[in-house]
Structure formats: structure tokens, C-alpha cells
Design a protein around this motif. Structure first.
Motif: not given
Length: 196
Positions: A24, A32, A79-80, A82-84
């Protein structure tokens, strides 16, 4: 419909979200900055990006995020799950040849994520804006980044010296260009197609 690229349009572009098979891409927010600072505070990343300082502090991340609305950049946090994991974007200082840039946290290298994110932003740029080409660069000493650009259809067009903030000096950079016509011929990239 293709659009000209006035500054207000660039700011509006930052609100969109791009989806790929695994990623995303969205506009970074102040929430962030801790993740951005943690990921970017790595010498190996700074030495391969022109404008990242090293060390990269929390304050640097705050300044970057707060400056996006006033800048000539379209920036996306990658993001992968939900993690940056990094950043990708387009620098519009040269309207006729916007420049693609990206970096990933070291733990995410070698997984094809940079190529996937770059393809999504390339698609977004050519689909949404009336530009005939994009450009990009990779340090001569950074073959992984050159591979990303070649997989995205960029064609080598020479070597230039560019100043790198973290190095405090200039270093050779392979320069690449991707025209709209080459991009159109490669449009069937499969999992890079923008979904949102």
C-alpha cells in the motif's frame, strides 16, 4: 484525462492511495515519523540517496512530512502488511522530466518491493499527469537500484556527477529515462497495476 501539473494538483495527488499485490502506498503523516526516522537512519540508505542526511533524526522526518504540502514532490510511504518499509515518490522540480526516487529499509532489500512500488508510482504518474517522460538515477556503485530501474523500463542515458548530502561530495550516477511510449508498451506489468 491527463492533467497539467500545477502545484495544487500535486498536493491533491498526495491524498490518493495506491495498491499493489503486496504493498500500500499512501501519503506519509506525522504518525509515521518514528518509523520513517528508524528506517532512514541507516548509512547504507543515505549513501545511495542524494538528499537523505546521515544520521537521520526524528526531527528530519518531521521536517520532511511537514514540508510535503509545500514541496514539488509527490511522496508515498510504502507499507507492507500495514508496516512502513520505505518511501517512493516523484520530484516535480523539472516539470518536463519529473524524477522518480525511492528507498527501502535494509531489512526489506532483495524482495522486489522497490520494483513493485516504483511501477505503481510510474503508472500513477503517466496515467494522471501529462508528462512525456520520467527520469531517475542510481549511483554507479548501486547495481540493485539500477536493476530496479531497468526492470521498470528505464533506459540508460549517461553518467553525471551528483552531490550526495550524506557523503558531503559528488559521486557518479547512472542516469535513466522512461518515455511515455516505452511505458505504454510495458503497461501489462501484471501485479504493478494500480488498483485504487
Amino acid at each position: 484525462m491527463l492533467r497539467d501539473i500545477p502545484p495544487r494538483t500535486l498536493r491533491g495527488a498526495g491524498r490518493c492511495i495506491l495498491q499493489t499485490e503486496r504493498l500500500t502506498l499512501r501519503r506519509p503523516t506525522l504518525a509515521d515519523v518514528n518509523a520513517i526516522a528508524r528506517l532512514a537512519d541507516e548509512r547504507r540508505i543515505a549513501e545511495n540517496t542524494r538528499r537523505l542526511p546521515h544520521p537521520y533524526s526524528h526531527g528530519d522526518a518531521v521536517e520532511f512530512v511537514r514540508g510535503i504540502p509545500r514541496s514539488r514532490e509527490t511522496a508515498f510511504l510504502i507499507e507492507k502488511d500495514y508496516a512502513p518499509v520505505g518511501m517512493v515518490g516523484v520530484d516535480w522540480r523539472e516539470i518536463d522530466a519529473p524524477e522518480l526516487g525511492y528507498w527501502l529499509g535494509v531489512d526489506y532489500w532483495g524482495q522486489g518491493l522497490a520494483t513493485e512500488a516504483a511501477r505503481a508510482v510510474i503508472d500513477f504518474t503517466f496515467e494522471e499527469f501529462d508528462t512525456g517522460q520520467m527520469r531517475a538515477g542510481a549511483r554507479v556503485a548501486n547495481p540493485a537500484s539500477r536493476n530496479v530501474l531497468e526492470k521498470c523500463g528505464f533506459q540508460w542515458c549517461g553518467v553525471e556527477l551528483h552531490r550526495f548530502e550524506s557523503l558531503g561530495s559528488s559521486t557518479p550516477v547512472d542516469c535513466f529515462r522512461l518515455t511515455r511510449s516505452v511505458w505504454a508498451s510495458l503497461k501489462n506489468w501484471g501485479n504493478s497495476t494500480r488498483r485504487a
